[in-house]
Scaffold this motif. Structure first.
Motif, PDB file in Angstrom:
ATOM      1  N   ALA A 197       0.736  -1.057   0.109  1.00  0.00           N
ATOM      2  CA  ALA A 197      -0.048   0.044   0.107  1.00  0.00           C
ATOM      3  C   ALA A 197       0.817   1.203  -0.064  1.00  0.00           C
ATOM      4  O   ALA A 197       0.637   2.158  -0.723  1.00  0.00           O
ATOM      5  CB  ALA A 197      -1.016   0.043   1.249  1.00  0.00           C
ATOM      6  N   PHE A 198       1.950   1.422   0.748  1.00  0.00           N
ATOM      7  CA  PHE A 198       2.575   2.562   0.773  1.00  0.00           C
ATOM      8  C   PHE A 198       3.634   2.659  -0.331  1.00  0.00           C
ATOM      9  O   PHE A 198       4.212   3.490  -0.767  1.00  0.00           O
ATOM     10  CB  PHE A 198       3.175   2.481   2.517  1.00  0.00           C
ATOM     11  N   LEU A 250       2.488   1.929  -3.138  1.00  0.00           N
ATOM     12  CA  LEU A 250       1.729   2.817  -4.105  1.00  0.00           C
ATOM     13  C   LEU A 250       1.423   4.150  -3.854  1.00  0.00           C
ATOM     14  O   LEU A 250       1.806   5.156  -4.416  1.00  0.00           O
ATOM     15  CB  LEU A 250       0.350   2.384  -4.120  1.00  0.00           C
ATOM     16  N   VAL A 251       1.774   4.465  -2.509  1.00  0.00           N
ATOM     17  CA  VAL A 251       1.952   5.907  -2.114  1.00  0.00           C
ATOM     18  C   VAL A 251       2.972   6.463  -2.666  1.00  0.00           C
ATOM     19  O   VAL A 251       3.139   7.748  -3.076  1.00  0.00           O
ATOM     20  CB  VAL A 251       1.417   6.079  -0.643  1.00  0.00           C
ATOM     21  N   THR A 262       2.799   7.424  -6.173  1.00  0.00           N
ATOM     22  CA  THR A 262       2.093   8.691  -6.479  1.00  0.00           C
ATOM     23  C   THR A 262       2.733   9.882  -6.082  1.00  0.00           C
ATOM     24  O   THR A 262       2.845  10.831  -6.849  1.00  0.00           O
ATOM     25  CB  THR A 262       0.877   8.563  -5.454  1.00  0.00           C
ATOM     26  N   TYR A 270       1.986  16.370 -12.287  1.00  0.00           N
ATOM     27  CA  TYR A 270       1.598  16.737 -10.873  1.00  0.00           C
ATOM     28  C   TYR A 270       1.972  15.808  -9.937  1.00  0.00           C
ATOM     29  O   TYR A 270       1.043  15.811  -8.829  1.00  0.00           O
ATOM     30  CB  TYR A 270      -0.056  16.584 -11.437  1.00  0.00           C
ATOM     31  N   MET A 330      -1.216  10.593   1.093  1.00  0.00           N
ATOM     32  CA  MET A 330      -2.377   9.493   0.766  1.00  0.00           C
ATOM     33  C   MET A 330      -3.564  10.122   1.220  1.00  0.00           C
ATOM     34  O   MET A 330      -4.465  10.106   0.358  1.00  0.00           O
ATOM     35  CB  MET A 330      -1.936   8.510   1.834  1.00  0.00           C
ATOM     36  N   ASP A 336      -4.613   8.112  -9.447  1.00  0.00           N
ATOM     37  CA  ASP A 336      -4.229   8.275  -8.180  1.00  0.00           C
ATOM     38  C   ASP A 336      -5.267   8.511  -6.901  1.00  0.00           C
ATOM     39  O   ASP A 336      -5.108   7.975  -5.934  1.00  0.00           O
ATOM     40  CB  ASP A 336      -3.209   9.568  -7.909  1.00  0.00           C
ATOM     41  N   ILE A 347      -6.861   5.280  -5.972  1.00  0.00           N
ATOM     42  CA  ILE A 347      -5.808   4.352  -5.445  1.00  0.00           C
ATOM     43  C   ILE A 347      -5.632   4.682  -4.301  1.00  0.00           C
ATOM     44  O   ILE A 347      -5.514   4.073  -3.188  1.00  0.00           O
ATOM     45  CB  ILE A 347      -4.552   4.180  -6.078  1.00  0.00           C
ATOM     46  N   MET A 348      -5.553   6.019  -3.729  1.00  0.00           N
ATOM     47  CA  MET A 348      -5.095   6.419  -2.496  1.00  0.00           C
ATOM     48  C   MET A 348      -6.255   6.277  -1.518  1.00  0.00           C
ATOM     49  O   MET A 348      -6.043   6.093  -0.513  1.00  0.00           O
ATOM     50  CB  MET A 348      -4.656   8.028  -2.467  1.00  0.00           C
ATOM     51  N   THR A 363      -6.001   2.743  -0.543  1.00  0.00           N
ATOM     52  CA  THR A 363      -4.909   2.385   0.531  1.00  0.00           C
ATOM     53  C   THR A 363      -5.199   2.831   1.744  1.00  0.00           C
ATOM     54  O   THR A 363      -4.690   2.355   2.718  1.00  0.00           O
ATOM     55  CB  THR A 363      -3.508   2.941  -0.062  1.00  0.00           C
TER      56      THR A 363
END
Lengths: 348, 294
Positions: free
Chosen positions: A160-161, A163-164, A167, A174, B45, B258, B261-262, B265
């Motif tokens: 999960a993090f 993925l963070v 981002t 952006y 997040m 995003d 997804i966030m 998560t």
């Protein structure tokens, strides 16, 4: 992940002692037997033997099937290149799987990537953790508060993090990091994603994530170590007006050296086995599509393993096993060297 | 220890005090910066999860959502990603089952290794310890074929059974049991108590903190498991959260969704964070103990 490793290594030191103990116990028992055969003792033993069977059976059955057998079987399979797991046919014995792995450029790239991750992220994160710990230990107010904040990454889900972080380090304009870069006039970098990632950029993101993720455990271990150091050393240093830096290098670090060594081993193993972080940052292909730019040692094993699982290609299982055995030998060698260094250097 | 110092003059003491304050300021400053770096991913997040589809692609990125929206969370719970809830349910179920069996099996085994006398005890125990040096990558392949042959693919037992016996936890608890003085055992025996009553009434209460630690670590372990669930449970219904997340979003990482997804998560991360908030002391002590003890 790292913690998994941490759990394992603690006992290494104990294993040596344990075997020594067994040695002396066996000789003790032999002496007992030779002396007088104690009848009550014998009876007690039989009774306990029955109870022990009941207590141990569940654990031993599970461990036999899912730990002992797989270790032996993986060794075996790695020597039978045509092994078919569906029919369990072994085929003929040979070293072909090892030859295939060792001649594979991707394997060596995976090892190179892994080595780089270990060399960069491990010393860096240990140093940062040490500094934070020493500072944390020097304050009274808010110590608990900071401790909790620094521990937070430990209770997060690795994927999960990942993925963070993907981002935050988005390749687009952006993304957070690219926005900050653009603000100071630097053009965007393709940090993550699946295509066109510069090697240094990808490695940077992996390192930042690894450090962020690993600090929590290190700080926790160092802090409980530092709090166990006798205050008299520091008082003596203060009486002598020793500069802080010397206090750090001559008292704190030497007295923490068992913890530092322990953390070094565990975090090296953790870094050696990085996989899910890379997958969450760059996708299942581990960077730049077919190029697998950021493939790791474990990633290499799983690449073939996944082909067995998801594409039903049975014959690559032997190659995956061979790679796993090679990884095991590497880990064994590293730990062996560190254990040797432990004997030589660590101050207790 | 600072208070124990003596100074030749008041002036010297004042000077010392001044230096101390400046130093303290920098210490707090540095720690605050480090703490901020630790918190940025959490903040980003959350912030991203409240953004709209347009805002997420705004250049430059906004640090605070301009028009915060719950839409992304509504999508997680009701839209096409709603299966994530099922994954969370699966994970909780598997985590609880694994933990219950693991704790029972571990208690029994460490009791046998620490208290009972039987032939081959130390040899078996040594054999178990040596397997701890072997990385999990060595076992996962054969375990997969074993599960496949048992016909357990896409079942809960494939996710639970292989993990219910852990050498590490057995070792951990055995060390704990070993510290209980023998005298207690003899006293219980003299009073005519059975071994199992002794285990239940004396050993377990004493070793309670360790058992809590094992429970917590086992739960965190199931919550983070990735490769094994991914390999043995391919069916869309049977996934656990970590694999589910990758399954839903792996092709969109760093792309245009995003905000979705966030939100996902965040939903996945919250249970662990809430558990941490409730059991802070236990978790931190447990992790530190399991790391250092031995």
């Amino acid at each position: 992940m790292e913690h998994e490793e941490a759990k394992k290594t603690t006992f290494w030191a104990n294993i040596g002692n344990f075997f020594k103990k067994i040695g002396s116990k066996i000789s003790e028992k032999a002496a007992k037997k030779a002396g007088s055969s104690n009848k009550t003792q014998m009876l007690e033993w039989k009774k306990d033997g029955w109870k022990a069977t009941v207590c141990l059976a569940p654990a031993l059955i599970i461990l036999a099937v899912f730990t002992f057998y797989p270790i032996l079987n993986t060794f075996l399979v790695s020597f039978f290149p045509d092994y078919n797991y569906v029919t369990d046919e072994f085929g003929s014995f040979g070293f072909d799987s090892y030859a295939l792995v060792l001649q594979d450029a991707t394997f060596w790239r995976a090892m190179g990537n892994t080595a780089l991750m270990v060399i960069v992220s491990v010393p860096l994160s240990i140093l940062i953790a040490l500094i934070i710990t020493v500072l944390l230990n020097s304050i009274k107010k808010l110590q608990g508060f900071f401790q909790i904040i620094f521990f937070l990454p430990y209770v997060t889900n690795g994927i999960a993090f990942g993925l963070v972080f993907a981002t935050i380090f988005s390749p687009m304009d952006y993304g957070l990091v690219n926005t900050l870069l653009n603000a100071v006039g630097i053009s965007s970098v393709g940090w993550t994603g699946t295509t066109n990632i510069p090697y240094w950029a990808g490695l940077f993101v992996i390192t930042v994530y690894a450090i962020w993720n690993g600090l929590a455990f290190k700080i926790l271990v160092f802090l409980s170590g530092i709090q166990g150091i006798d205050k008299q050393y520091y008082q003596a240093a203060q009486v002598d007006a020793t500069p802080r830096w010397r206090v750090f290098t001559k008292i704190t670090v030497p007295l923490l050296s068992p913890m530092i060594l322990y953390i070094t081993i565990t975090s090296m193993m953790g870094a050696f086995k990085s996989y899910s972080s890379v997958v969450s940052l760059f996708g299942e292909s581990m960077g730049n599509g077919q190029n697998e730019t950021f493939i790791t040692a474990v990633g290499y094993i799983y690449k073939y393993f996944n082909r067995v699982v998801h594409d039903n290609i049975s014959w690559v299982l032997s190659r995956a096993s061979a790679a796993a055995v090679i990884l095991f030998l590497f880990i064994l060698a590293i730990t062996g060297i560190q254990m040797w260094a432990n004997k030589k250097k660590v101050h207790y | 220890m600072e208070k124990e110092l003596y100074f030749a003059s008041d002036e010297q003491a004042k000077k010392y005090e001044r230096i101390r304050k400046v130093r303290l300021f920098f210490v707090y400053f540095f720690l605050t910066i480090c703490a901020l770096f630790t918190l940025i991913p959490f903040y980003w997040m959350l912030a991203t999860s409240f953004k709209t589809a347009e805002e997420v692609q705004r250049i430059p990125a906004t640090f605070i959502p301009l028009q915060p929206t719950f839409q992304n969370y509504i999508n997680v719970f009701s839209g096409e990603n709603a299966i994530l809830l099922r994954y969370i349910g699966n994970t909780v179920l598997v985590g609880i089952l694994t933990t219950i069996f693991e704790v029972i099996i571990t208690i029994l085994a460490s009791f046998a290794f620490s208290r009972l006398e039987f032939k081959g005890r130390d040899v078996i125990f040594a054999l178990l310890l040596t397997t701890m040096m072997v990385p999990g990558e060595m076992m996962i392949m054969t375990n997969f074929t074993t599960i496949a042959r048992l016909g357990w693919l896409d079942t809960y037992q494939a996710l639970v059974i292989p993990f219910v016996a852990s050498v590490f936890y057995i070792f951990f608890l055995r060390q704990n049991f070993k510290q209980i003085p023998d005298e207690l055992y003899y006293a219980a025996k003299v009073d005519g108590n059975s071994d199992f009553k002794y285990l239940w009434k004396v050993m377990l209460p004493i070793a309670r903190p360790s058992i809590i630690t094992i429970t917590i670590l086992a739960m965190i372990g199931s919550w983070n498991a990735y490769l094994w669930p991914r390999s043995v449970c391919v069916e869309a219904d049977m996934k656990l959260v970590t694999d589910g997340l990758m399954y839903l979003f792996q092709n969109e990482v760093g792309g245009t969704s995003d905000h979705q997804i966030m939100a996902a998560t965040t939903v996945v991360s919250l249970p662990l964070l809430i558990a941490f908030a409730c059991f802070k002391k236990h978790i931190m002590r447990g992790v530190a103990r399991s790391g250092i003890k031995g």
